[in-house]
Design an enzyme around this catalytic site. Structure first.
Site, PDB file in Angstrom:
ATOM      1  N   ASP A   1       0.863  -1.187   0.000  1.00 33.71           N
ATOM      2  CA  ASP A   1       0.000   0.000   0.000  1.00 33.71           C
ATOM      3  C   ASP A   1       0.895   1.231   0.000  1.00 33.71           C
ATOM      4  OD1 ASP A   1      -2.174   1.642   0.032  1.00 33.71           O
ATOM      5  OD2 ASP A   1      -2.639   1.344   2.153  1.00 33.71           O
ATOM      6  N   PHE A   2       1.534   1.477  -1.137  1.00 31.22           N
ATOM      7  CA  PHE A   2       2.532   2.538  -1.260  1.00 31.22           C
ATOM      8  C   PHE A   2       1.839   3.809  -1.738  1.00 31.22           C
ATOM      9  CE2 PHE A   2       6.007   5.015  -2.552  1.00 31.22           C
ATOM     10  CZ  PHE A   2       7.212   4.414  -2.216  1.00 31.22           C
TER      11      PHE A   2
END
Length: 283
Positions: free
Chosen positions: A67-68
């Protein structure tokens, strides 16, 4: 992200609860970052590259942030730090052929080589690098960069965008650290002394009011910029029609540039042992 402490606690609702105490950081606001100086934006990108290099060579192996997104990061003392590791993974995808090593992003897709060990080569690191490009590098690095550094920065950004096989976190950290040493020399020393304007030097003095806004500024209610020397400060003041004086502080940026307040007039000057005021001399 600095961990100051943690404790385990059992509760009736949730067993084995873990509470962590970490350093306080500022939420990452991309619009606000775009309004800061290029020097500060470069520092944020450099700290991000250092983080990616650590993740690629961590004691656990190569770590990817699934979840960048900017909301997973904060700013601490001008540097970027990750706060949420819930979606971090050390699983390198297994494969039998290159087609199994397919990475899909909203704008582009990539296929990585399948190694003889049956693992997609550097998939975790490449995923982090491309996300760093699309969320950070493409916005923060080229925008208002010094002209002398643009060719090299464009090369870095384009290579990261294309997932060039020679580009990894080691390449990026080496390149940006080299640029960080040359920021103050290449970015700042192109100063032109004013031939037509004279300034009167007033030591140990400060102008508390008479602010005007400029961009980019280190102060949201005034014009506070970094300069290499007095010649650059004079050049900046001469370029603003409303600038009639400037105040040199004893504060510097992370690369050693001096912070200077630019003022609309010098009607009220007060004593200040840590500052020097320069007043434009008018005929």
């Amino acid at each position: 992200f600095q961990l100051y402490g943690y404790c385990y606690q059992d509760s009736n609702d949730i067993p084995d609860t873990l509470t962590t105490i970490t350093e306080l950081g500022s939420p990452l606001e991309m619009i606000q970052l775009l309004q800061t100086s290029w020097e500060d934006r470069f520092r944020i990108c450099l700290s991000l590259v250092r983080l990616l290099h650590y993740l690629a060579h961590s004691p656990l192996g190569s770590v990817t942030l699934l979840d960048f997104r900017p909301r997973q990061f904060v700013i601490v003392d001008g540097e970027l730090k990750v706060t949420d590791l819930d979606d971090a993974s050390i699983e390198e995808s297994s494969c039998t052929s290159n087609s199994d090593c397919f990475m899909e992003f909203p704008a582009r897709n990539f296929t990585l080589p399948c190694s003889v060990e049956g693992r997609c080569q550097s998939m975790n690191e490449k995923r982090n690098l491309y996300n760093a490009y699309r969320f950070f590098f493409t916005y923060l690095l080229p925008h208002s960069a010094p002209s002398s550094l643009r060719p090299l920065l464009d090369k870095i950004v384009n290579a990261t965008e294309d997932e060039n096989e020679t580009v990894n976190s080691s390449f990026l950290i080496k390149s940006l650290q080299h640029h960080s040493r040359s920021v103050n020399s290449e970015f700042t020393q192109k100063c032109v002394k004013s031939a037509n304007t004279k300034y009167r030097r007033v030591p140990e003095a400060f102008i508390p009011d008479e602010n005007y806004r400029c961009w980019p500024s280190y102060h949201h209610k005034g014009c506070l910029l970094s300069v290499f020397d007095i010649s650059e400060a004079i050049e900046i003041c001469d370029s603003y029609s409303q600038c009639k004086a400037f105040v040199v502080t004893n504060q510097t940026t992370w690369t050693g540039r001096q912070l200077v307040f630019f003022k609309m007039s010098s009607n009220r000057i007060v004593p200040d042992p840590d500052k020097i005021t320069y007043v434009k001399v008018t005929d």
